[in-house]
Enzyme design. Structure first.
Site, PDB file in Angstrom:
ATOM      1  N   GLU A  94      -2.867   0.461   9.574  1.00 13.93           N
ATOM      2  CA  GLU A  94      -3.528  -0.630  10.322  1.00 13.93           C
ATOM      3  C   GLU A  94      -3.061  -1.999   9.832  1.00 13.93           C
ATOM      4  O   GLU A  94      -3.808  -2.968   9.821  1.00 13.93           O
ATOM      5  CB  GLU A  94      -5.066  -0.536  10.246  1.00 13.93           C
ATOM      6  CG  GLU A  94      -5.666   0.718  10.854  1.00 13.93           C
ATOM      7  CD  GLU A  94      -5.232   0.994  12.283  1.00 13.93           C
ATOM      8  OE1 GLU A  94      -4.694   0.072  12.925  1.00 13.93           O
ATOM      9  OE2 GLU A  94      -5.409   2.128  12.749  1.00 13.93           O
TER      10      GLU A  94
HETATM   11  C1  LIG Z   1      -0.408   8.764   7.548  1.00 18.20           C
HETATM   12  C2  LIG Z   1      -0.104   7.649   8.484  1.00 18.20           C
HETATM   13  C3  LIG Z   1      -0.821   7.524   9.654  1.00 18.20           C
HETATM   14  C4  LIG Z   1      -0.542   6.492  10.542  1.00 18.20           C
HETATM   15  N1  LIG Z   1      -1.244   6.420  11.693  1.00 18.20           N
HETATM   16  C5  LIG Z   1      -0.904   5.495  12.609  1.00 18.20           C
HETATM   17  C6  LIG Z   1      -1.534   5.464  13.880  1.00 18.20           C
HETATM   18  O1  LIG Z   1      -2.420   6.278  14.149  1.00 18.20           O
HETATM   19  N2  LIG Z   1      -1.142   4.532  14.783  1.00 18.20           N
HETATM   20  C7  LIG Z   1      -0.167   3.633  14.500  1.00 18.20           C
HETATM   21  O2  LIG Z   1       0.161   2.802  15.348  1.00 18.20           O
HETATM   22  N3  LIG Z   1       0.436   3.629  13.306  1.00 18.20           N
HETATM   23  C8  LIG Z   1       0.108   4.542  12.363  1.00 18.20           C
HETATM   24  N4  LIG Z   1       0.756   4.551  11.156  1.00 18.20           N
HETATM   25  C9  LIG Z   1       1.777   3.534  10.891  1.00 18.20           C
HETATM   26  C10 LIG Z   1       1.283   2.461   9.940  1.00 18.20           C
HETATM   27  O3  LIG Z   1       0.361   1.605  10.581  1.00 18.20           O
HETATM   28  C11 LIG Z   1       2.497   1.692   9.392  1.00 18.20           C
HETATM   29  O4  LIG Z   1       3.207   2.586   8.552  1.00 18.20           O
HETATM   30  C12 LIG Z   1       2.083   0.451   8.629  1.00 18.20           C
HETATM   31  O5  LIG Z   1       1.510  -0.514   9.487  1.00 18.20           O
HETATM   32  C13 LIG Z   1       3.268  -0.208   7.908  1.00 18.20           C
HETATM   33  O6  LIG Z   1       4.347  -0.390   8.762  1.00 18.20           O
HETATM   34  P1  LIG Z   1       5.777   0.193   8.346  1.00 18.20           P
HETATM   35  O7  LIG Z   1       5.607   1.590   7.877  1.00 18.20           O
HETATM   36  O8  LIG Z   1       6.693  -0.068   9.474  1.00 18.20           O
HETATM   37  O9  LIG Z   1       6.170  -0.648   7.067  1.00 18.20           O
HETATM   38  P2  LIG Z   1       7.184  -1.874   7.008  1.00 18.20           P
HETATM   39  O10 LIG Z   1       6.839  -2.860   8.097  1.00 18.20           O
HETATM   40  O11 LIG Z   1       8.574  -1.372   6.926  1.00 18.20           O
HETATM   41  O12 LIG Z   1       6.764  -2.520   5.616  1.00 18.20           O
HETATM   42  C14 LIG Z   1       7.362  -2.176   4.355  1.00 18.20           C
HETATM   43  C15 LIG Z   1       6.908  -3.199   3.317  1.00 18.20           C
HETATM   44  O13 LIG Z   1       7.376  -4.507   3.688  1.00 18.20           O
HETATM   45  C16 LIG Z   1       6.290  -5.398   3.832  1.00 18.20           C
HETATM   46  N5  LIG Z   1       6.563  -6.281   4.970  1.00 18.20           N
HETATM   47  C17 LIG Z   1       6.978  -5.937   6.212  1.00 18.20           C
HETATM   48  N6  LIG Z   1       7.116  -7.029   6.981  1.00 18.20           N
HETATM   49  C18 LIG Z   1       6.776  -8.091   6.220  1.00 18.20           C
HETATM   50  C19 LIG Z   1       6.700  -9.504   6.445  1.00 18.20           C
HETATM   51  N7  LIG Z   1       6.981 -10.048   7.629  1.00 18.20           N
HETATM   52  N8  LIG Z   1       6.306 -10.280   5.430  1.00 18.20           N
HETATM   53  C20 LIG Z   1       5.974  -9.753   4.247  1.00 18.20           C
HETATM   54  N9  LIG Z   1       6.033  -8.438   3.966  1.00 18.20           N
HETATM   55  C21 LIG Z   1       6.425  -7.612   4.940  1.00 18.20           C
HETATM   56  C22 LIG Z   1       5.057  -4.523   4.062  1.00 18.20           C
HETATM   57  O14 LIG Z   1       3.854  -5.164   3.636  1.00 18.20           O
HETATM   58  C23 LIG Z   1       5.384  -3.302   3.213  1.00 18.20           C
HETATM   59  O15 LIG Z   1       5.027  -3.534   1.879  1.00 18.20           O
HETATM   60  C24 LIG Z   1       0.480   5.561  10.244  1.00 18.20           C
HETATM   61  C25 LIG Z   1       1.194   5.682   9.052  1.00 18.20           C
HETATM   62  C26 LIG Z   1       0.916   6.709   8.184  1.00 18.20           C
HETATM   63  C27 LIG Z   1       1.711   6.810   6.895  1.00 18.20           C
END
Ligand SMILES: Cc1cc2nc3c(=O)[nH]c(=O)nc-3n(C[C@H](O)[C@H](O)[C@H](O)COP(=O)(O)OP(=O)(O)OC[C@H]3O[C@@H](n4cnc5c(N)ncnc54)[C@H](O)[C@@H]3O)c2cc1C
Length: 374
Positions: free
Chosen positions: A222
Site C-alpha cells: 500500500e
Molecule cells: C505480498 C504482497 C502483496 C501485495 N499485494 C498487492 C495488492 O493486493 N495490490 C497491489 O496493487 N499491490 C500489491 N503489492 C505490491 C506492493 O504494493 C508494492 O510492492 C509496493 O507498493 C512497493 O512497490 P515496488 O515493489 O514496485 O517497490 P519499488 O517502487 O521498486 O521500491 C523499491 C524501494 O525504492 C523506494 N522508492 C521507490 N520510488 C521512490 C521514490 N520516488 N522516492 C524515494 N524512494 C523510492 C521504495 O520506498 C523502496 O524502498 C503487494 C506486494 C506484496 C509483496
C-alpha cells in the site's frame, strides 16, 4: 491514452464470464501462473497472474477511461489506514504473547533478592522496559489510527461544509502517519516480542517469529513507508503553506497545556518532553517547507525521520490526552498515566534528535552519491 499514469484505466477481469441471462459462462483467459514464496503472510497466497495466453482476457472498465489512478487512490487511502491497523494488530498480539511468556518463564532472581528459586523474567527491569515499550508504542499507534478513522468519518458524514473541509484535510495529513508509523511500530514491537522470548523467540514453536515475519510486509505494501514520508512532506505538509500541520500543532499544544496545568508529579517530565517535541516538530516543519521550494532534495532526505518525529510527538500527546481523560473518569487511571509517561520519556524524547537529523542530516545524504556509487 496519455503517456504515464495519466493513461491508466481500471478494469475488472473476472475468472468466469457471465452469460446474458446471469448464469456462469466460459472461463476467462486469466490464471495464476505461480504462487510466490514469501517471508511471511503465508495464509494469504500471492500469485503472478497471466492474461491473454489463449487469445485475450475480457475485462470490464471500472469508472472512466484514463481515470484508473484516481480510482485506485479511492481504495488506497482507506487501505493505508487498514494496513496501519494491521501493524497495530500484529503489535498487540506480539505484546500479549510476550507478556504471557514473561510472566511464565523463570530465569535469574529479582534484583536485590537472594531466594533459592528463580523468578519470572518480568521482574527484571530490562524485560519490563521491553514490555512497556511494546505496549506504549502499540497504544500510541492505535490512537493515531483511531484519530485518522474519526477524521475520515467526519469528512464523509459532516453536514457543515467547514467542518467537513477541516476533517478532509486532517484525514489527508494523518493517513501517511497512520500507515507508516503504525507499521514501523508493528515491526519494532514484533522484534521486541522475539527478544522477550530469548532463544525460544527464534524457534517457530512459540509463534513469536511469525509475528516478526508477518509484520514485515506492512511497511512495504500500500505504498512503502518511504513513499508515505514523501507524501507527508511534499503533499500534506506542503499543502496551503502547512496549514493542516499548524492547526494540528495548536490542538496538541492545548493538550500539553493541560498536562502542565495538571500539577501531577507523574506528569512533570511528560509535560516537558511533549513541549520540547512540539517545538522540534514545529521547527522541522518550517525548515522542510522552506526547503521544499529552495532545495527539494534536502527536504526529501529528511522525510522518513520527519514522519517518525511527527508520529512520536502526536502519539505522545494522544496518550497524554487519554491519561488526562482517564484521571477524571476511570478507577485504574494509573495505567494510562504510566503508559503516557513511559512513551513521553522513552520515545517522544527522541524528537529533538530526529529534528536534528531532518535539519542537519541532508548534506550527509545528498553529498554521499560518490561513496554510494563507488
Ligand atoms: C505480498 C504482497 C502483496 C501485495 N499485494 C498487492 C495488492 O493486493 N495490490 C497491489 O496493487 N499491490 C500489491 N503489492 C505490491 C506492493 O504494493 C508494492 O510492492 C509496493 O507498493 C512497493 O512497490 P515496488 O515493489 O514496485 O517497490 P519499488 O517502487 O521498486 O521500491 C523499491 C524501494 O525504492 C523506494 N522508492 C521507490 N520510488 C521512490 C521514490 N520516488 N522516492 C524515494 N524512494 C523510492 C521504495 O520506498 C523502496 O524502498 C503487494 C506486494 C506484496 C509483496
Amino acid at each position: 491514452a496519455p503517456a504515464g499514469t495519466r493513461g491508466i484505466s481500471l478494469f475488472l477481469v473476472p475468472k468466469f464470464l457471465v452469460n446474458a441471462d446471469g448464469s456462469l459462462g466460459a472461463r476467462n483467459d486469466i490464471g495464476a501462473s505461480g504462487i510466490e514464496h514469501k517471508l511471511g503472510m503465508h495464509a494469504s497466497p500471492t500469485c503472478t497472474m497471466v492474461m491473454g495466453d489463449a487469445g485475450g482476457a475480457i475485462g470490464y472498465l471500472v469508472g472512466e477511461e484514463n481515470r484508473g489512478m484516481a480510482c485506485m487512490f479511492t481504495m488506497m487511502n482507506q487501505a493505508r489506514l487498514g494496513v496501519g491497523i494491521e501493524g497495530v494488530g500484529i503489535a498487540e498480539r506480539a505484546y500479549q504473547q510476550a507478556l504471557a511468556y514473561a510472566q511464565d518463564r523463570k530465569q535469574g532472581r529479582a534484583p536485590g533478592t537472594k531466594s533459592d528459586t528463580s523468578d519470572a523474567i518480568i521482574v527484571h527491569p530490562d524485560v519490563k522496559r521491553m514490555l512497556l515499550q511494546m505496549r506504549s508504542m502499540t497504544a500510541a499507534a492505535r490512537s493515531i489510527c483511531y484519530a485518522t478513522a474519526v477524521a475520515i468519518d467526519v469528512s464523509e458524514r459532516a453536514e457543515n461544509a467547514e467542518i467537513q473541509g477541516k476533517a478532509t484535510a486532517r484525514a489527508a495529513l494523518l493517513t501517511p502517519i497512520a500507515k507508516a508509523f503504525s507499521t514501523d511500530i508493528g515491526n519494532e514491537v514484533a522484534s521486541l516480542g522475539v527478544q522477550v522470548h530469548g532463544g525460544m523467540g527464534f524457534i517457530e514453536e512459540t509463534g513469536a517469529a511469525q509475528h516478526f515475519r508477518d509484520a514485515r510486509i506492512t511497511s512495504i505494501y500500500e505504498g512503502t513507508n518511504g513513499i508515505q514520508s514523501i507524501d507527508l512532506v511534499t503533499r500534506k505538509l506542503g499543502a496551503n503553506g502547512g496549514e493542516s500541520v499548524w492547526s494540528l500543532l495548536e490542538e496538541l499544544s492545548g493538550i500539553v497545556d493541560r498536562v502542565e496545568a495538571s500539577n501531577d508529579p507523574a506528569f512533570r517530565t511528560t509535560g516537558i518532553r511533549l513541549r520540547d517535541a512540539l517545538d522540534s516538530l514545529g521547527r522541522a516543519s518550517r525548515w522542510l517547507l522552506e526547503k521544499l521550494g529552495s532545495a527539494p532534495n534536502d527536504a526529501l532526505a529528511g522525510a522518513t525521520p520527519y514522519l517518525r518525529l511527527f508520529g512520536s510527538t502526536l502519539g505522545g500527546c494522544m496518550l497524554a490526552n487519554e491519561a488526562l481523560a482517564a484521571k477524571d473518569q476511570v478507577d485504574d487511571d494509573k495505567r494510562y498515566i504510566t503508559l503516557a509517561r513511559f512513551f513521553a520519556e522513552n520515545v517522544t524524547v527522541q524528537s529533538s534528535s530526529l529534528e536534528r537529523t531532518v535539519i542537519d542530516g541532508a548534506d550527509a545524504v545528498n553529498g554521499a552519491d560518490a561513496i554510494l556509487l563507488a
